[in-house]
Structure formats: structure tokens, C-alpha cells
Write an enzyme that holds these catalytic residues in place. Structure first.
Site, short mmCIF file in Angstrom:
data_model
loop_
_atom_site.label_atom_id
_atom_site.label_comp_id
_atom_site.label_asym_id
_atom_site.label_seq_id
_atom_site.Cartn_x
_atom_site.Cartn_y
_atom_site.Cartn_z
N ASP A 229 0.88 -1.16 0.00
CA ASP A 229 0.00 0.00 0.00
C ASP A 229 0.92 1.21 0.00
OD1 ASP A 229 -1.49 2.05 2.18
OD2 ASP A 229 -2.81 1.13 0.70
N ASP B 232 0.02 5.34 0.30
CA ASP B 232 -0.23 6.47 1.22
C ASP B 232 -0.28 5.98 2.66
OD1 ASP B 232 -2.49 8.25 -1.00
OD2 ASP B 232 -0.33 8.35 -0.75
O1 G3P Z 1 -3.38 4.10 1.17
P1 G3P Z 1 -3.47 4.11 -0.36
O2 G3P Z 1 -2.11 4.16 -1.03
O3 G3P Z 1 -4.38 3.06 -0.89
O4 G3P Z 1 -4.14 5.53 -0.74
C1 G3P Z 1 -5.33 5.87 -0.12
C2 G3P Z 1 -5.63 7.32 -0.45
O5 G3P Z 1 -4.66 8.16 0.06
C3 G3P Z 1 -6.92 7.73 0.20
O6 G3P Z 1 -7.41 8.90 -0.34
MG MG Z 2 -2.78 3.64 2.76
#
Ligand code: G3P
Ligand code: MG
Length: 264
Positions: free
Chosen positions: A29, A31
């Protein structure tokens, strides 16, 4: 019960070594896991690059729809991660693939979303309208009679800093046709940034459109089937003995368990 918590074991020493030996592919993942905003999490680039050096395959899965695969590949490189565009599966790319390959959309998309979503839709050959600012003009009677493109067959909602009442109203008009698809890139409530700060996430926009349209969106984000299909169709599987490891929040982890069981 939190399924991920019941499955998680703290890895240290010998357990870490044995676990790593058993893993072929690592899904990350992004963010809040690899970075916050434009700041890499301390040690994350070194970890990822060492995993790749040791022969593990690494993929980056993100619900964030604000960047194309190429944009993410650039960001990863800038933050010190070794990455190719083909290793990145963001929801702008997966949404375009879903509409082209799974929904086989014949018609246009009314897009509530940014430039990256527009670029990925265009790259997939999907005509679309609505991107950019949509200033409020007129009054209630005008809003009730806003013009509609008769070729629109889907409404897509992704992160859109230009989201406003006009876009919400246009989406409502299109979604009154039950045959019009309603697709959301993700439903995260916040987007994590540097220093523990956050801004409203795409989920806030999706819920607004769902409320106005009296309909639930079909969501592309990890860990849904749509995203897994887009991903697995683009990844050469090495079946048998394949094991997966996601360093991510619990939702992606559940999805990885589903992927692993589907391919073990
Ligand atoms: O955690 P991620 O990489 O799936 O990203 C999630 C986004 O930031 C939510 O808006
Ligand atoms: Mg994330």
C-alpha cells in the site's frame, strides 16, 4: 473481530527470516505506508529495494486516483524506491481497465476526477467529459434543467479538488438513469499527508453523490474484485507455492489473503 488482527503475528528474528523465505511477491500500500504526502516513511525505500535485490517481486497498490502509473513511477523514483510503471496499480489505471475490459463500456464517462483519471481513461480509449472547474451559475430552476450529454453511460467519481454543487447536480441527473454505471475509485475518508496531517479523501465525494443519487457506487479500490482482476490480468502468475505479503492496512491484507487463497 478484526480478521487481520487474528491473522497477524509479530515478526522478529528467526520468524522473520522463515517468513521472508516463504514469500515470492510483496504488495505495498502507498499512502500512509510507504510515504505521507511527499515524504517517504523512514527506511521504506531501503526495505523495498532490498526486497527487490533479494529477488522478491514488488507491486505498489494504491487507492489514490490522483496519479497515473507513470506519475507514480516518477514519485517512487524521486523518493528513492526502485519502480517501473508496470509495478504500479493505482485506482486511476484500474478504473480505466475495469471500464474497458470488464464493463466493456460503450459510451462516455461523466468524470468527477482529476487529470490522472482523465489521462488513464484517454489511454484506455474511453471518451469522457466534466474534468476541471465547473463554476456555479444560474439558480435552482437552471440546475434542475442542466444540459446532459446523451452519450454518457457511466459516472466515475475519483479525487477531485474541483468538486462542487454543479458537479454533484450533473452526476445526479446522469444517475437517475438506472442503466448508467456508477463507479467510484475508492472510499477512503482521508488522504494522509506529512506530519500526521490529512485532507478529505475521495470517500467524502462518493458519499455525497450516493446520497443525491439514492444509489450505491461500485467501488474499484483494493481489496475489491475489480482491482484484483485488473491486477491479476496484468501480472504473470507463478502458481503453486506462491505466497503473498502486503505491508498495508488491514483491508488490503484481507484482500491479499483472498488473492493468496485464490492462487494457492
Ligand atoms: O493508502 P493508499 O495508497 O491506498 O491511498 C489511499 C488514499 O490516500 C486515500 O485517499
Ligand atoms: Mg494507505
Amino acid at each position: 473481530m478484526n480478521m487481520a488482527a487474528s491473522k497477524c503475528v509479530r515478526l522478529n528474528g528467526e520468524l522473520s527470516r522463515r517468513f521472508l523465505v516463504s514469500v515470492d511477491t510483496v504488495l505495498f500500500d502507498c499512502d500512509g505506508v510507504l510515504w505521507r504526502g511527499d515524504e517517504a516513511v523512514q527506511g521504506a525505500p531501503e526495505l523495498v529495494n532490498e526486497l527487490k535485490r533479494s529477488g522478491k517481486r514488488v507491486f505498489y497498490l494504491t487507492n489514490n486516483s490522483t496519479k497515473t502509473r507513470a506519475m507514480y513511477s516518477d514519485k517512487l523514483g524521486r523518493l528513492g524506491f526502485s519502480a517501473e510503471p508496470g509495478e504500479v496499480f493505482g485506482t486511476a489505471y484500474c478504473t480505466a481497465l475495469y471500464l474497458r475490459d470488464t464493463a466493456r463500456l460503450r459510451g462516455k464517462v461523466f468524470l468527477i476526477g482529476g487529470g490522472a483519471l482523465s489521462q488513464e481513461l484517454a489511454a484506455a480509449g474511453i471518451p469522457h467529459l466534466g474534468q476541471g472547474a465547473d463554476p456555479v451559475t444560474g439558480g435552482m430552476k437552471d440546475w434542475a434543467d442542466l444540459s446532459r450529454d446523451p452519450e454518457v453511460r457511466a459516472v466515475v467519481v475519483g479525487f477531485d479538488e474541483n468538486f462542487n454543487y454543479m458537479k454533484l447536480t450533473r452526476a445526479l441527473h446522469y444517475l437517475q438513469d438506472p442503466a448508467c454505471l456508477f463507479i467510484a475509485t475508492n472510499t477512503d475518508t482521508r488522504l494522509p499527508l506529512e506530519g500526521g496531517r490529512a485532507i478529505p479523501g475521495t470517500g467524502c465525494l462518493v458519499r455525497a453523490v450516493e446520497t443525491a443519487a439514492h444509489r450505491k457506487a461500485q467501488v474499484i479500490e483494493n481489496p475489491t474484485h475489480s482491482c484484483m482482476t485488473a491486477w491479476s490480468k496484468n501480472v504473470v502468475w507463478i502458481p503453486q507455492g506462491l505466497s503473498w505479503w502486503a505491508i498495508a492496512w488491514t483491508q488490503t491484507f484481507r484482500w491479499v489473503l483472498r488473492v493468496a487463497s485464490a492462487h494457492s
